[in-house]
Design an enzyme around this catalytic site. Structure first.
Site, short mmCIF file in Angstrom:
data_model
loop_
_atom_site.label_atom_id
_atom_site.label_comp_id
_atom_site.label_asym_id
_atom_site.label_seq_id
_atom_site.Cartn_x
_atom_site.Cartn_y
_atom_site.Cartn_z
N TYR A 11 0.80 -1.22 0.00
CA TYR A 11 0.00 0.00 0.00
C TYR A 11 0.84 1.27 0.00
CZ TYR A 11 -4.49 -2.33 0.70
OH TYR A 11 -5.62 -3.08 0.53
N ASP A 31 9.71 -7.01 -4.72
CA ASP A 31 8.93 -7.61 -3.65
C ASP A 31 9.21 -9.11 -3.66
OD1 ASP A 31 6.11 -6.48 -2.07
OD2 ASP A 31 6.50 -8.64 -2.06
N THR A 83 5.54 -3.73 9.08
CA THR A 83 6.11 -3.90 10.42
C THR A 83 4.97 -4.24 11.37
OG1 THR A 83 6.01 -1.49 10.68
CG2 THR A 83 8.16 -2.45 10.16
N THR A 118 6.81 2.08 9.30
CA THR A 118 6.64 2.53 10.68
C THR A 118 7.43 1.61 11.61
OG1 THR A 118 4.43 3.31 10.12
CG2 THR A 118 4.95 3.11 12.45
N VAL A 153 0.10 9.04 4.49
CA VAL A 153 -0.98 8.97 3.50
C VAL A 153 -2.13 8.15 4.05
CG1 VAL A 153 0.56 9.25 1.53
CG2 VAL A 153 0.07 6.95 2.40
N LYS A 204 6.04 10.13 14.02
CA LYS A 204 5.13 9.24 13.29
C LYS A 204 4.23 8.47 14.24
CE LYS A 204 3.35 6.43 10.20
NZ LYS A 204 2.27 6.87 9.31
N ASN A 208 -0.35 8.87 15.09
CA ASN A 208 -1.41 7.86 15.11
C ASN A 208 -1.87 7.52 16.52
OD1 ASN A 208 -1.75 7.44 12.28
ND2 ASN A 208 0.24 6.44 12.26
N ARG A 211 -4.58 9.91 17.53
CA ARG A 211 -5.88 9.56 16.96
C ARG A 211 -6.49 8.38 17.70
NH1 ARG A 211 -4.04 8.59 11.05
NH2 ARG A 211 -6.26 8.39 10.54
N CYS A 258 -2.09 1.52 10.66
CA CYS A 258 -1.34 2.43 11.53
C CYS A 258 -1.91 2.53 12.95
CB CYS A 258 -1.31 3.83 10.91
SG CYS A 258 -0.25 3.98 9.46
N TYR A 314 -11.91 -1.18 6.82
CA TYR A 314 -11.69 -0.54 8.12
C TYR A 314 -12.17 0.91 8.16
CZ TYR A 314 -7.65 2.50 7.09
OH TYR A 314 -6.84 3.50 6.63
#
Length: 415
Positions: A11, A31, A83, A118, A153, A204, A208, A211, A258, A314
Site C-alpha cells: 500500500y 517484492d 512492520t 513505521t 498517507v 510518526k 497515530n 488519533r 497504523c 476498516y
C-alpha cells in the site's frame, strides 16, 4: 536523474514507486511476493486507489518503472515493508531486516537509504545502522546516508497526499537528513522538515497514537451516553463547535495499518510511562466485543438468527481491510451461531475469509442489519431497502441511517 529502488510493493511501496516514476525518475520496485511481481510485470495493479492505474501504465510504457523479485543498483533505496506486531505486541522488524540485507549488496558509497516503514523508537540507531555497518559501510561518517522518512498517507487519497502533505526527514546524521529532505523538496508541494531519526520515529508514532486516544475517548463517551440515554454523536457534533475541541467519532473498533499498531511501538519502549496509551488500546480493542454483546442483548427481545453485516473495510469508501474490526465482529458472530451474510461494495472475496453477497441478498430474510462502515452506499438508505428482511431491525454503529417509522433502529452511543 537519480535512480530509485523501492523494497516492498504494498500500500505504500507501490504508490511511492509510481509517484517517483511519474516525476521522471528511473524506479525499480521489488517484492518477495512472486504473485505481486508477476501481476505488475503483466501490467495488472493489485491496489485499488484513485489515479494509480493511469500513472502506473504511463510509467511502465515510458520504460522508467520496472518490477522484479530482487533489487537493483540505485542512488536511493527506499524500504516500505510491513512492520506488524508479534504475539507479544512488540514490533516485528523481520521484514525490515530482510529488505535491508537484500539491498545492501547493491548499495554503493554515497547512496541514500530511506526507511519509510513505521518502526519503534531507536530502530534506526539500534537496528538499521548496525546491519548496514555489518556490510562494511559507516553511516556515522556518511559513507552511506541513512534517514527515516515516515509515510503520511491515507487510503483513497494516497497520490494526492504523497504530493501535498508535509514530510519529515529524520537523519541518522545531519547530512543524511539534508539528503533525504532534498529529494522530497524537489518533488512534493508540502513542506519538508529536517530532524533526527529518533524524533521522526516518535513523531510518526504520536500522530497515530493521538488519533487512537481520541477515538478511545469517543468510544468511552458512546458507552456512557448509552447508559445515560443521550446521543453521543449529537454531543460530539455540538462539542466540536467549540473552537478548540475536536473529538473523533465512535465506532465498532479501530482498523487500518497504523492506528491499531503504532501505539504498541511506543508502549514496548516505555511501558511504565504509557498508562493512557495502553488504556486507549484496551478500550478500542474491546469495541468489536461490545458490538457482539449488544447483539446478544437485542436477541433477548427480538428473534435474531440471520444477520446482514454491512461493511468489512476498516474505513469508509475504501477496499482496505487491514486490521478491520468488522472482520473480528463477523468471525465472532459466526462462532456464536448466527447466520451472517456480509456485503461491502468495495471489498472483493479474495481479500477476506468470509463470503460476500449483494446488498439485496444480504438483507433478504435477515433478522438484523448491522452497519459497521459508513460507506456512501449505506448513508441514508431508504426504508424500502430493508423491505425483504424478516423484521426491519437495524443496529447502526456509524449513524448512517436516519430514524424512520417503519424501522426499529438502535445506534451506537444512543440508548
Amino acid at each position: 536523474m537519480e535512480k530509485i529502488c523501492v523494497a516492498g510493493l504494498g500500500y505504500i511501496g507501490l504508490p511511492t514507486s509510481i509517484f517517483f516514476a511519474d516525476k521522471g525518475y528511473d524506479v525499480h520496485g521489488y517484492d518477495i511476493n512472486e504473485r505481486v511481481v508477476k501481476s505488475l510485470q503483466n501490467k495488472q495493479i493489485h491496489i485499488d486507489e484513485p489515479g494509480l492505474v493511469e500513472k502506473f501504465l504511463q510509467s511502465v510504457e515510458r520504460g522508467n518503472l520496472t518490477f522484479d523479485h530482487k533489487p537493483a543498483e540505485a542512488d536511493v533505496f527506499m524500504v516500505a515493508v510491513p512492520t506488524p506486531i508479534n504475539e507479544n505486541r512488540k514490533g516485528n522488524l523481520s521484514y525490515v531486516e530482510s529488505a535491508l540485507k537484500s539491498i545492501l549488496p547493491y548499495v554503493k558509497k554515497g547512496n541514500l537509504i530511506i526507511i519509510e516503514s513505521t518502526i519503534p523508537p531507536k530502530t534506526i540507531e539500534e537496528f538499521v545502522v548496525p546491519i548496514i555497518k555489518e556490510q562494511g559501510f559507516n553511516p556515522d561518517e556518511n559513507e552511506v546516508f541513512v534517514a527515516y522518512c515516515p509515510e503520511r498517507v491515507i487510503p483513497g487519497k494516497i497520490l494526492d497526499e504523497l504530493q501535498n502533505n508535509d514530510r519529515i526527514a529524520g537523519g541518522y546524521t545531519e547530512e543524511a537528513a539534508g539528503k533525504a529532505a532534498a529529494l522530497f523538496s524537489k518533488n512534493i508541494s508540502g513542506n519538508v522538515y529536517e530532524t533526527t531519526a529518533l524524533t521522526a520515529e516518535m513523531t510518526k508514532l504520536m500522530e497515530n497514537t493521538y488519533r487512537d486516544v481520541n477515538i478511545a475517548l469517543a468510544n468511552e463517551l458512546a458507552l456512557v451516553s448509552e447508559q445515560l440515554g443521550v446521543d453521543a454523536f449529537e454531543i460530539i457534533s455540538l462539542a466540536n463547535k467549540h473552537p478548540r475541541v475536536h473529538i473523533h467519532s465512535p465506532g465498532p473498533g479501530v482498523g487500518g495499518h497504523c492506528i491499531p499498531i503504532d501505539p504498541y511501538f511506543i508502549i514496548e519502549k516505555a511501558e511504565a510511562h504509557t498508562p493512557l496509551i495502553q488504556r486507549a488500546r484496551e478500550i478500542n480493542e474491546q469495541m468489536p466485543h461490545y458490538v457482539v454483546d449488544k447483539i446478544n442483548e437485542l436477541k433477548e427481545t427480538h428473534e435474531i438468527k440471520n444477520i446482514a453485516l454491512l461493511g468489512l473495510s476498516y474505513k469508509a469508501n475504501v477496499s482496505d481491510v487491514r486490521e478491520s474490526p468488522s472482520l473480528i465482529i463477523a468471525e465472532q458472530l459466526i462462532a456464536a451461531g448466527y447466520n451472517v451474510k456480509s456485503h461491502d461494495p468495495y471489498v472483493s472475496e479474495q481479500e477476506v475469509s468470509v463470503s460476500l453477497y449483494s446488498l439485496e441478498e444480504s438483507l433478504r430474510e435477515a433478522d438484523l442489519a448491522l452497519i459497521l462502515v459508513d460507506h456512501n452506499d449505506f448513508i441514508n438508505l431508504p426504508a424500502s431497502a430493508f423491505n425483504e428482511m424478516n423484521q426491519k431491525l437495524i443496529f447502526d454503529t456509524k449513524k448512517c441511517i436516519k430514524p424512520m417509522e417503519e424501522i426499529t433502529l438502535y445506534q451506537l452511543g444512543n440508548k
